[in-house]
Design a protein around this motif. Structure first.
Motif, PDB file in Angstrom:
ATOM      1  N   ILE A 111      39.017 -44.345  31.091  1.00 17.33           N
ATOM      2  CA  ILE A 111      38.206 -44.988  30.065  1.00 17.33           C
ATOM      3  C   ILE A 111      38.185 -44.079  28.839  1.00 17.33           C
ATOM      4  N   SER A 112      38.693 -44.598  27.729  1.00 20.72           N
ATOM      5  CA  SER A 112      38.720 -43.800  26.506  1.00 20.72           C
ATOM      6  C   SER A 112      37.642 -44.220  25.522  1.00 20.72           C
ATOM      7  N   LYS A 113      37.157 -45.473  25.654  1.00 22.44           N
ATOM      8  CA  LYS A 113      36.123 -45.942  24.722  1.00 22.44           C
ATOM      9  C   LYS A 113      35.159 -46.876  25.447  1.00 22.44           C
ATOM     10  N   VAL A 114      33.878 -46.677  25.179  1.00 23.06           N
ATOM     11  CA  VAL A 114      32.809 -47.470  25.785  1.00 23.06           C
ATOM     12  C   VAL A 114      31.909 -48.013  24.687  1.00 23.06           C
ATOM     13  N   VAL A 115      31.476 -49.255  24.818  1.00 26.40           N
ATOM     14  CA  VAL A 115      30.455 -49.798  23.927  1.00 26.40           C
ATOM     15  C   VAL A 115      29.133 -49.815  24.691  1.00 26.40           C
ATOM     16  N   LEU A 116      28.170 -49.091  24.160  1.00 25.10           N
ATOM     17  CA  LEU A 116      26.861 -48.951  24.801  1.00 25.10           C
ATOM     18  C   LEU A 116      25.833 -49.829  24.103  1.00 25.10           C
TER      19      LEU A 116
ATOM     20  N   LEU B 107      14.325 -43.914  25.092  1.00 22.37           N
ATOM     21  CA  LEU B 107      14.542 -42.818  26.032  1.00 22.37           C
ATOM     22  C   LEU B 107      15.835 -42.988  26.826  1.00 22.37           C
ATOM     23  N   ASP B 108      15.965 -44.101  27.533  1.00 26.65           N
ATOM     24  CA  ASP B 108      17.094 -44.265  28.450  1.00 26.65           C
ATOM     25  C   ASP B 108      18.435 -44.236  27.728  1.00 26.65           C
ATOM     26  N   THR B 109      18.581 -45.063  26.691  1.00 26.89           N
ATOM     27  CA  THR B 109      19.899 -45.159  26.053  1.00 26.89           C
ATOM     28  C   THR B 109      20.241 -43.930  25.241  1.00 26.89           C
ATOM     29  N   SER B 110      19.244 -43.191  24.788  1.00 26.64           N
ATOM     30  CA  SER B 110      19.532 -41.926  24.098  1.00 26.64           C
ATOM     31  C   SER B 110      20.154 -40.922  25.067  1.00 26.64           C
ATOM     32  N   ILE B 111      19.590 -40.849  26.260  1.00 22.79           N
ATOM     33  CA  ILE B 111      20.139 -39.962  27.284  1.00 22.79           C
ATOM     34  C   ILE B 111      21.517 -40.453  27.718  1.00 22.79           C
ATOM     35  N   ILE B 112      21.633 -41.766  27.901  1.00 18.80           N
ATOM     36  CA  ILE B 112      22.891 -42.342  28.382  1.00 18.80           C
ATOM     37  C   ILE B 112      24.032 -42.051  27.423  1.00 18.80           C
ATOM     38  N   LEU B 113      23.783 -42.143  26.138  1.00 19.36           N
ATOM     39  CA  LEU B 113      24.842 -41.888  25.164  1.00 19.36           C
ATOM     40  C   LEU B 113      25.422 -40.490  25.368  1.00 19.36           C
ATOM     41  N   LYS B 114      24.542 -39.507  25.418  1.00 19.02           N
ATOM     42  CA  LYS B 114      25.000 -38.120  25.624  1.00 19.02           C
ATOM     43  C   LYS B 114      25.670 -37.979  26.995  1.00 19.02           C
ATOM     44  N   TRP B 115      25.120 -38.610  28.012  1.00 18.59           N
ATOM     45  CA  TRP B 115      25.668 -38.514  29.365  1.00 18.59           C
ATOM     46  C   TRP B 115      27.061 -39.127  29.454  1.00 18.59           C
ATOM     47  N   LEU B 116      27.276 -40.249  28.775  1.00 23.18           N
ATOM     48  CA  LEU B 116      28.593 -40.879  28.773  1.00 23.18           C
ATOM     49  C   LEU B 116      29.647 -39.968  28.173  1.00 23.18           C
ATOM     50  N   VAL B 117      29.302 -39.343  27.054  1.00 23.36           N
ATOM     51  CA  VAL B 117      30.249 -38.439  26.393  1.00 23.36           C
ATOM     52  C   VAL B 117      30.595 -37.270  27.312  1.00 23.36           C
ATOM     53  N   GLU B 118      29.562 -36.701  27.950  1.00 21.74           N
ATOM     54  CA  GLU B 118      29.794 -35.535  28.808  1.00 21.74           C
ATOM     55  C   GLU B 118      30.504 -35.906  30.108  1.00 21.74           C
TER      56      GLU B 118
END
Length: 402
Positions: A3-8, A14-25
Motif C-alpha cells: 500500500i503506497s497511498k491511503v485515503v483517511l 482524537l482518533d483520526t489524528s492518532i490514526i493519521l500518524k499511525w498509518l504513516v509510521e
C-alpha cells in the motif's frame, strides 16, 4: 502488492489524528486526509493545517452540507425514520455520504486503500465498510482500531502527547462527539454509566428547557411532496432550512434525547443526542401527512419504519432493499404538500395547525353538527360485518364448552 497511498476519513479529532500518524509510521505510505463539512461547525482551515502538520501529503476538505441534507436527511425523514423509538440517526445517516466521497477521492488520487477511525465495538466500522464494499470492493480497508495495540482512549491521549498532536478531548471531559447539521452525539466518559445524568454543561446545540424563553414561539413549515421547502414563508435550500430549524429549536431546548440503543454488533450502548431541527421536522412532517396521506398507505409505510431505520443504522444505505423501500416511501409522498404550524416552548414542539390543497380532511364528514353527507345509520351494517368473525368465534367456543 503493498500500500503506497491511503485515503483517511479525517475529522481532526482524537482518533483520526492518532490514526493519521499511525498509518504513516506503520505502513510507510502517503496519507490523503479527507474531511467532510457536514455542518459540524469546525474550523475547516485548521483541520486542513492540522492534517498536513500531522503527516498527511494532502488534505481535502469538502463542503457536502447541501448534498447531506438533500440526498440523505430528507429521504430518511420522508419515511419518518427513527431507530428504537428514540434515535433520529444523525450519525448513521452521515456515514454513507462520507464513505461515498472517500471512495471517489481514493479513485481520483490513485490510492489502493481507505481507512476510518471507527472502533471494533461500534456501528460505524460496518457503515463505512459496507459502503466501500458496495461502491469499490477492490479497495483495501485499514481499520486501525482492529489492528493496533491501543486499548483505550486514554492510551490515545498519551500517544498524542508523545507526538505533540493537539486533540480536543481531555481526561476531564473524555466524550466522543459527532456533530453535523442534523445532530450532535455524545458517548463515553461518565455517560457509560446509564444511571448517571449527563452533565448539563455538555450540551451545545440546545439550551436547558428550564432556561428557554418564557414565551412560546410560533413557526410554519411548508412541504412539497414530503420535503420541507420553506420556514415562515421563506424558501430555503435544504441545508439552510435545517440550520434554521436547529437555531429555532435550540433556542427553546427542543430535541434532547438520552438513549440506550442496540448496536449492530450485539451490545447495548448509551448515547446522548441533540437533534433540534430534526425533531421539529419529523413532528411537522407527520402532521402534514395526517391530512394528506391515505390511511392504508400510511399504515403500510409506518409498518416499514423500523425496517428502514434498521437498514440505515446497520449501514445498508446502498443495499438494494433500502433503495427499493425508498421508492415506495417516495411514492407515498406525492400529495404530502402544504403548511404546518408549530409551537416551540420549554423543550416541547407541538403541532397547532395544518392545511393543504391536497387535504383529505372533509369538515362536512367530520363534524358533530348537523350534516347531510353521511348517513349514520350506515354504520350499523358496517359494525355488524366487522364483528362477524368475533360472533362466530364466540358461538363456536361456547358450544365447545358445552
Amino acid at each position: 502488492m503493498g500500500i503506497s497511498k491511503v485515503v483517511l476519513a479525517y475529522s481532526g479529532g482524537l482518533d483520526t489524528s492518532i490514526i493519521l500518524k499511525w498509518l504513516v509510521e506503520t505502513y510507510d505510505c502517503d496519507v490523503v486526509a479527507f474531511a467532510a463539512d457536514l455542518g459540524q461547525g469546525d474550523d475547516l482551515q485548521a483541520i486542513e493545517k492540522k492534517a498536513l502538520d500531522t503527516g498527511a501529503v494532502k488534505a481535502r476538505v469538502e463542503d457536502l452540507r447541501e448534498e447531506f441534507v438533500r440526498d440523505f436527511v430528507f429521504p430518511a425523514f420522508r419515511a419518518n425514520v427513527i431507530y428504537e423509538g428514540q434515535y433520529l440517526l444523525g450519525t448513521a445517516i452521515a456515514r454513507p455520504l462520507i464513505a461515498k466521497r472517500q471512495v471517489e477521492i481514493a479513485l481520483e488520487e490513485g490510492a489502493e486503500a481507505v481507512s476510518h477511525g471507527a472502533t471494533g465495538k461500534g456501528n460505524d466500522q460496518v457503515r463505512f465498510e459496507l459502503t466501500y464494499t458496495a461502491l469499490a470492493p477492490h479497495l483495501k480497508v485499514i481499520a486501525p482500531w482492529r489492528e493496533w495495540h491501543f486499548k483505550s482512549r486514554q492510551a490515545l491521549l498519551e500517544f498524542a502527547r508523545k507526538h505533540g498532536i493537539p486533540v480536543p478531548v481531555t481526561p476531564e471531559k473524555p466524550y466522543s462527539c459527532d456533530a453535523n447539521l442534523l445532530h450532535i452525539s455524545y458517548e463515553g466518559g461518565i455517560l457509560e454509566d446509564p444511571w448517571r445524568e449527563p452533565d448539563p454543561s455538555m450540551f451545545t446545540m440546545t439550551v436547558d428547557p428550564r432556561e428557554a424563553p418564557d414565551e412560546p414561539e410560533i413557526l410554519e413549515v411548508d412541504f412539497l411532496r414530503g420535503d420541507p421547502v420553506a420556514v415562515n414563508g421563506q424558501s430555503m435550500t435544504p441545508a439552510t432550512l435545517l440550520q434554521t430549524l436547529n437555531r429555532l429549536g435550540g433556542r427553546h431546548g427542543v430535541g434532547r434525547a438520552d438513549v440506550v440503543e442496540s448496536r449492530f454488533v450485539g451490545m447495548k450502548s448509551r448515547g446522548v443526542y441533540e437533534t433540534p431541527g430534526g425533531t421539529i421536522l419529523r413532528t411537522a412532517h407527520r402532521a402534514m401527512e395526517s391530512i394528506t396521506m391515505d390511511r392504508e398507505v400510511m399504515f403500510l409505510r409506518d409498518s416499514l419504519i423500523p425496517q428502514y431505520a434498521k437498514l440505515i443504522y446497520n449501514g445498508f444505505w446502498y443495499a438494494p432493499e433500502r433503495v427499493a423501500l425508498q421508492r415506495l416511501i417516495d411514492a407515498s409522498q406525492e400529495f404530502v404538500t402544504g403548511t404546518v404550524r408549530l409551537k416551540l416552548y420549554k423543550g416541547q414542539c407541538t403541532v397547532i395547525g395544518r392545511k393543504s390543497d391536497q387535504s383529505l380532511y372533509d369538515p362536512q364528514l367530520a363534524t358533530f353538527e348537523e350534516e347531510d353527507v353521511y348517513r349514520q345509520s350506515d354504520a350499523t351494517g358496517f359494525i355488524r360485518l366487522q364483528g362477524l368473525r368475533l360472533r362466530v368465534q364466540h358461538l363456536v367456543r361456547s358450544r365447545a364448552r358445552g
